[in-house]
Structure formats: structure tokens, C-alpha cells
Design an enzyme around this catalytic site. Structure first.
Site, short mmCIF file in Angstrom:
data_model
loop_
_atom_site.label_atom_id
_atom_site.label_comp_id
_atom_site.label_asym_id
_atom_site.label_seq_id
_atom_site.Cartn_x
_atom_site.Cartn_y
_atom_site.Cartn_z
N HIS A 72 0.92 -1.10 -0.04
CA HIS A 72 0.24 0.06 -0.07
C HIS A 72 0.96 1.25 -0.07
O HIS A 72 1.70 1.42 0.94
CB HIS A 72 -0.93 0.09 1.32
CG HIS A 72 -2.13 -1.08 1.18
ND1 HIS A 72 -3.02 -0.95 1.90
CD2 HIS A 72 -2.40 -1.89 0.31
CE1 HIS A 72 -3.92 -1.96 1.70
NE2 HIS A 72 -3.20 -2.60 0.76
N TYR A 200 -8.79 5.25 8.11
CA TYR A 200 -8.77 5.48 9.66
C TYR A 200 -10.03 6.56 9.53
O TYR A 200 -9.99 7.68 9.08
CB TYR A 200 -7.67 6.13 10.13
CG TYR A 200 -6.42 5.22 10.24
CD1 TYR A 200 -5.74 4.50 9.16
CD2 TYR A 200 -6.08 4.42 11.48
CE1 TYR A 200 -4.63 3.61 9.32
CE2 TYR A 200 -5.18 3.70 11.69
CZ TYR A 200 -4.25 3.08 10.40
OH TYR A 200 -3.28 2.19 10.84
N PRO A 292 -2.68 0.47 19.28
CA PRO A 292 -2.50 0.12 17.62
C PRO A 292 -2.88 0.84 16.69
O PRO A 292 -2.69 0.71 15.39
CB PRO A 292 -3.61 -1.25 17.64
CG PRO A 292 -4.41 -1.08 18.83
CD PRO A 292 -3.84 -0.33 19.72
N LYS A 296 2.29 -0.21 14.95
CA LYS A 296 3.70 -0.10 15.26
C LYS A 296 4.27 -1.22 16.17
O LYS A 296 5.55 -1.65 16.20
CB LYS A 296 3.83 1.04 16.03
CG LYS A 296 4.06 2.34 15.06
CD LYS A 296 5.00 2.32 14.35
CE LYS A 296 4.98 3.47 13.11
NZ LYS A 296 5.04 2.67 11.82
N TYR A 384 4.67 6.69 9.87
CA TYR A 384 3.74 5.55 9.54
C TYR A 384 4.53 4.41 8.67
O TYR A 384 4.43 3.18 9.07
CB TYR A 384 2.38 5.81 8.79
CG TYR A 384 1.23 4.85 8.69
CD1 TYR A 384 0.35 4.82 9.79
CD2 TYR A 384 1.54 3.43 8.03
CE1 TYR A 384 -0.74 3.98 9.79
CE2 TYR A 384 0.36 2.55 8.13
CZ TYR A 384 -0.45 2.70 9.06
OH TYR A 384 -1.49 1.73 9.18
P1 RFL Z 1 4.19 -11.46 21.30
O1 RFL Z 1 3.75 -11.43 19.88
O2 RFL Z 1 3.36 -11.26 22.37
O3 RFL Z 1 4.86 -13.02 21.62
C1 RFL Z 1 5.21 -13.47 22.80
C2 RFL Z 1 5.45 -14.98 22.97
O4 RFL Z 1 5.78 -15.30 24.01
C3 RFL Z 1 5.08 -16.53 24.48
N1 RFL Z 1 5.14 -16.45 25.98
C4 RFL Z 1 6.11 -17.33 26.65
N2 RFL Z 1 6.81 -18.32 26.21
C5 RFL Z 1 7.43 -19.24 27.05
N3 RFL Z 1 7.48 -19.07 28.54
C6 RFL Z 1 6.66 -18.02 28.94
N4 RFL Z 1 6.57 -17.76 30.39
C7 RFL Z 1 5.87 -17.26 28.01
N5 RFL Z 1 5.25 -16.11 28.29
C8 RFL Z 1 4.55 -15.92 27.00
C9 RFL Z 1 3.99 -15.95 24.19
O5 RFL Z 1 2.99 -17.18 24.20
C10 RFL Z 1 3.95 -15.41 22.70
O6 RFL Z 1 4.06 -16.53 21.58
O7 RFL Z 1 5.23 -10.34 21.63
P2 RFL Z 1 6.40 -9.81 20.48
O8 RFL Z 1 7.18 -10.80 19.87
O9 RFL Z 1 7.00 -8.91 21.25
O10 RFL Z 1 5.57 -9.14 19.15
C11 RFL Z 1 4.62 -7.92 19.53
C12 RFL Z 1 3.50 -8.02 18.55
O11 RFL Z 1 2.78 -9.27 18.68
C13 RFL Z 1 2.62 -6.92 18.89
O12 RFL Z 1 3.22 -5.62 19.03
C14 RFL Z 1 1.72 -6.80 17.72
O13 RFL Z 1 0.79 -7.91 17.60
C15 RFL Z 1 0.90 -5.46 18.07
N6 RFL Z 1 -0.20 -5.19 16.83
C16 RFL Z 1 0.33 -4.55 15.86
N7 RFL Z 1 1.69 -4.18 15.58
C17 RFL Z 1 1.89 -3.94 14.37
O14 RFL Z 1 3.22 -3.61 14.19
N8 RFL Z 1 1.23 -3.49 13.37
C18 RFL Z 1 -0.14 -3.75 13.37
O15 RFL Z 1 -0.92 -3.45 12.55
C19 RFL Z 1 -0.75 -4.20 14.59
N9 RFL Z 1 -1.85 -4.24 14.94
C20 RFL Z 1 -1.45 -5.21 17.10
C21 RFL Z 1 -2.43 -4.80 16.11
C22 RFL Z 1 -1.90 -6.01 18.24
C23 RFL Z 1 -3.09 -6.36 18.46
N10 RFL Z 1 -3.71 -7.15 19.44
C24 RFL Z 1 -4.60 -8.19 19.70
C25 RFL Z 1 -2.79 -6.77 20.79
C26 RFL Z 1 -3.75 -5.23 16.27
C27 RFL Z 1 -4.30 -5.92 17.33
C28 RFL Z 1 -5.66 -6.15 17.57
C1 PHB Z 2 -4.64 -4.44 11.07
O1 PHB Z 2 -4.84 -4.83 10.00
O2 PHB Z 2 -4.92 -5.34 11.92
C2 PHB Z 2 -4.36 -3.14 11.53
C3 PHB Z 2 -4.15 -2.15 10.75
C4 PHB Z 2 -3.69 -0.95 11.21
C5 PHB Z 2 -3.80 -0.60 12.44
C6 PHB Z 2 -3.77 -1.70 13.37
C7 PHB Z 2 -4.33 -2.96 12.97
O3 PHB Z 2 -3.28 0.40 12.96
#
Ligand code: RFL
Ligand code: PHB
Length: 391
Positions: A72, A200, A292, A296, A384
Site C-alpha cells: 500500500h 482510519y 494499535p 507499530k 507510518y
Molecule cells: P508476542 O507476539 O506477544 O509474543 C510473545 C510470545 O511469548 C510467549 N510466552 C512465553 N513463552 C515461554 N514461556 C513463557 N513464560 C511465556 N510467556 C509468553 C507467548 O505465547 C508469545 O508467543 O510479543 P512480541 O514478539 O514482542 O511481538 C509483539 C507483537 O505481537 C505486537 O506488538 C503486535 O501484534 C501489536 N499489533 C500491531 N503491531 C503492528 O506492528 N502492526 C499492526 O498492524 C498491529 N496491529 C497489534 C495490532 C496488536 C493487536 N492486539 C491483539 C494486541 C492489532 C491488534 C488487535
Molecule cells: C490490522 O490490519 O490489523 C491493523 C491495521 C492498522 C492498524 C492496526 C491494525 O493501525
């Protein structure tokens, strides 16, 4: 069991780190509490910065991403019944973002790891860490048995609810935190996205976001109260609320379809400082959470990995600890800039409890400014697509 770097957590941070270390000839073992199936299906982020895509590609795990990722070159901001586009490519000298689900990135990284040496243990839950000042060990449970992983360094990649952050003494750790008084209700739906790019939207009833996962699958979010119960939202209510918030004066239409997944995510900003103590380093969500709205979290986790992988490579090659000692300081510079951007996007696009007509008009004026001033639009665009990395 012994290795050079013990990695707790197989999310984006842990798996990217394991792969980068492997390319440097550094051994690691990854412990993950969940099953492989769970990790490969958990729906989370979807937006990859240009720098994240470039890194995954250089690491040799970018084939599916290149084939299936949706590139995009801009986003749209919706407000006051209209849409204005922010043209990333034009404002940032050709940069773009890629839509590719986080769990697809994880599948690619897990596949690569398994093919290499398989030193990735699922259903292996770390429950105790000790010796972080000179000879670290992680105790973990797998199949009912307790085992110990001894290592030179521990990488705490275990997310916000993990165990690693708590291993830093309370007297050393400072927490900076802010909870937002609302959450996001997110859905996945089997329907072609109603727009080619992300939209957005700010509306008096609250924020809405249209995103996607593929040409057939839409991902949408709605701002809702922080204590919302998912049971209060029928499919009809979700689509009707999305339509109301995203409506435009030229009668743009949002197509609906079967919802296959829904969930509620609280919005918070969180930073743990320092991100290291002794031989323990925190990466990604274990150290920081961003709301979110700026997309990032995953990208920031990968940015920490770059810094640590380089510092460890330097250490194992030359014995120098200079980069390792600067790890936290170097990461936090970027973390705070990303916190600033994510909080700004969140404030601009959400309704806060008790807002009046004055506040409403400030939201509209800010969106009008951001979409009509090249300087302001450039600020949004360069953040972004991802701030550049210092060499
Ligand atoms: P994670 O992905 O939470 O992974 C941590 C892992 O550690 C495991 N764990 C353990 N393993 C062994 N022993 C233990 N005691 C443990 N405790 C935990 C867990 O099971 C897991 O597998 O952390 P990490 O690697 O730092 O990654 C971070 C990202 O996952 C997170 O920041 C993003 O998902 C946030 N996020 C977004 N980030 C973006 O860059 N772009 C996006 O578009 C975006 N959209 C989002 C998001 C997060 C969302 N939610 C659900 C929080 C949208 C949403 C809705
Ligand atoms: C997503 O596609 O999950 C998504 C996209 C943009 C955001 C957060 C989540 O700012």
C-alpha cells in the site's frame, strides 16, 4: 541443555532474533509456552513497515511475503463525511507499507527455524529465571518435566504478560504507563475489502478502521468502551455501527459478510526502562506496548531485534560489550518516538469520554490540517512507513 542465547517467546521478536543470530553463526534455543498451531493462527497485527519487509527479505524469509503481501502506497483518513488520502510514496520518496498478517510472518519464520535445526520448543513454558548477573538459566516445563536451559544471555521476547520483565529488580525498573479509556472491537470477515487502502475514520460516535488480510478477507475495528462485553455485539450491530461511522457524503458503501473472528483489545501505552539488566535483554511487547492506532507494535519489536542481534554479533566476534551496554539506550530513543506517534494518532482519531463540541471541532481541525498541509501530512507519512534506522 545449554546454548549461547536463550530466547523466551516465539512471537515476532523471538523468532526474528533466532533467525538473525543463526545468520551470524550464533546458537540459540527458543522456548514457547503455546503450541505451534496456536502461534500460527493467533490473529494480531497486519501492517509491516518498509524496513520490516526489507529485513525479512534480506533474511531469506520474504518469499511468501513478496507473493501474498499487499503493498500500500498510502492510507485514507475519514472525517466529516469525506475521505482524504495521505500519499506515502509521494511524501517519503517512494516508501510503502505491506499488509501481511503477523501469523503468516510467524509461519515463515517457524518453517525456516524447523528446517535449520529445530531448536524451537513448543509447549515449553519458562517459569523461572536466575543468574542474570553472570550465568543465566531459564527453568521451563515441557510435557510435565522440568528442565533447565543455561545460556550466555537471555532474550526476553515473552510479550506483555511474560516472566522476563519481572526478573529485573524492582529497584532498577521504572514503568511509564498510560491506559486509554476505550478499547477496540476487532473482526475478521469473509468479504472483499471495501477499499484498496486502509481507512482510519474519526466520527462523533467513535473511531473505526477498515483494514484487510487478503483480497477476500476484511479486518475491521471499532472503538468501544474499555469494559465492553463482546456478547453485546451481534453481527448486525457491528456492521450497522461500522456503516454509521464510515458513511460519506457521496454514499460510499461498506459491503458486509460473515464474521469469522471477533475480539476486544484494550488500548495502552507502556514502557519498561531499562530494557536490560545484567545478561537479560527485553525485546518487543515484553518491554513496551503501543496503542494499535499507529500499527507499530510488531515493527517496534523487530527494531529491538536489529539492535540486539548486532550487539550480540559484535560481542561474539570481537568480545566487545560496548553495543550490548548501549542496547536499552539505543532502543528507547526509537521506542519513545513511536510512543509519541501512536499516542498522537490515537488522540486525533478517538472520542474521549466527556468530549464536548469544542473537542469535536479540534479533532476535525486537526484532521483538516493533517490532510491539507504537506508538512503535516509528511510527518504522518514518515512515521507510518517507519522512521529510518541509524547506522
Ligand atoms: P508476542 O507476539 O506477544 O509474543 C510473545 C510470545 O511469548 C510467549 N510466552 C512465553 N513463552 C515461554 N514461556 C513463557 N513464560 C511465556 N510467556 C509468553 C507467548 O505465547 C508469545 O508467543 O510479543 P512480541 O514478539 O514482542 O511481538 C509483539 C507483537 O505481537 C505486537 O506488538 C503486535 O501484534 C501489536 N499489533 C500491531 N503491531 C503492528 O506492528 N502492526 C499492526 O498492524 C498491529 N496491529 C497489534 C495490532 C496488536 C493487536 N492486539 C491483539 C494486541 C492489532 C491488534 C488487535
Ligand atoms: C490490522 O490490519 O490489523 C491493523 C491495521 C492498522 C492498524 C492496526 C491494525 O493501525
Amino acid at each position: 541443555m545449554r546454548t549461547q542465547v536463550g530466547i523466551v517467546g516465539a512471537g515476532p521478536a523471538g523468532l526474528t532474533l533466532a533467525h538473525l543470530l543463526q545468520l551470524e553463526g550464533i546458537e540459540s534455543v527458543v522456548l514457547e509456552s503455546r503450541s505451534r498451531e496456536y502461534v500460527e493462527q493467533r490473529v494480531r497485527a497486519g501492517v509491516l513497515e518498509q524496513g520490516t519487509v526489507d529485513l525479512l527479505t534480506q533474511m531469506g524469509v520474504g518469499d511468501r511475503l513478496a507473493r501474498q503481501g499487499l503493498v500500500h502506497r498510502g492510507i485514507e483518513l475519514g472525517f466529516a463525511g469525506k475521505r482524504e488520502r495521505i500519499d506515502f510514496a509521494e511524501l517519503t520518496g517512494g516508501k510503502s507499507i505491506t499488509i501481511y498478517a503477523q501469523h503468516e510472518v510467524l509461519k515463515d519464520l517457524i518453517g525456516a527455524r524447523m528446517a535449520y535445526d529445530g531448536a524451537l520448543l513448543f509447549e515449553a513454558e519458562g517459569f523461572r529465571i536466575f543468574g542474570i548477573e553472570n550465568s543465566p538459566e531459564v527453568q521451563f516445563r515441557q510435557c510435565g518435566a522440568t528442565q533447565t536451559l543455561g545460556c550466555d544471555f537471555i532474550a526476553g521476547c515473552d510479550g506483555f504478560h511474560g516472566i522476563c520483565r519481572a526478573a529485573i529488580p524492582e529497584s532498577v525498573l521504572r514503568i511509564h504507563e498510560r491506559e486509554f479509556p476505550f478499547a477496540w472491537l476487532g473482526i475478521l470477515a469473509n468479504v472483499a475489502p471495501a477499499s484498496k487502502e486502509l481507512i482510519y475514520t474519526y466520527h462523533e460516535r467513535g473511531f473505526a478502521l477498515l483494514s484487510m488480510r487478503s483480497p477476500e478477507v476484511s479486518r475491521l475495528y471499532l472503538q468501544c468502551p474499555a469494559d465492553e462485553k463482546i456478547a453485546e455485539w451481534s453481527e448486525d450491530r457491528i456492521w450497522s455501527e461500522l456503516r454509521t461511522r464510515m458513511a460519506t457524503n457521496d454514499h460510499w458503501n461498506l459491503s458486509d459478510g460473515p464474521i469469522t473472528q471477533m475480539g476486544i483489545t484494550p488500548l495502552r501505552s507502556f514502557v519498561a526502562e531499562p530494557m536490560q539488566y545484567g545478561r537479560l535483554f527485553l525485546l518487543g511487547d515484553a518491554a513496551h506496548i503501543v496503542p494499535p492506532t499507529g500499527a507499530k507494535g510488531l515493527n517496534l519489536a523487530v527494531a529491538d531485534v536489529r539492535v540486539l542481534a548486532r550487539a550480540l554479533a559484535d560481542f561474539y566476534r570481537t568480545g566487545s560489550r560496548t553495543r550490548l551496554e548501549r542496547y536499552s539506550q539505543e532502543c528507547l530513543r526509537r521506542v519513545w518516538k513511536v510512543q509519541r506517534f501512536s499516542a498522537w494518532m490515537t488522540r486525533m482519531l478517538h472520542r474521549f469520554p466527556g468530549e464536548d463540541s469544542f473537542a469535536h471541532n479540534l479533532h476535525l481541525a486537526e484532521l483538516d490540517y493533517v490532510t491539507s498541509s504537506r508538512a503535516a501530512a509528511t510527518t504522518l507519512a514518515e512515521n507510518y512507513v517507519g522512521l529510518s534506522f541509524a547506522e
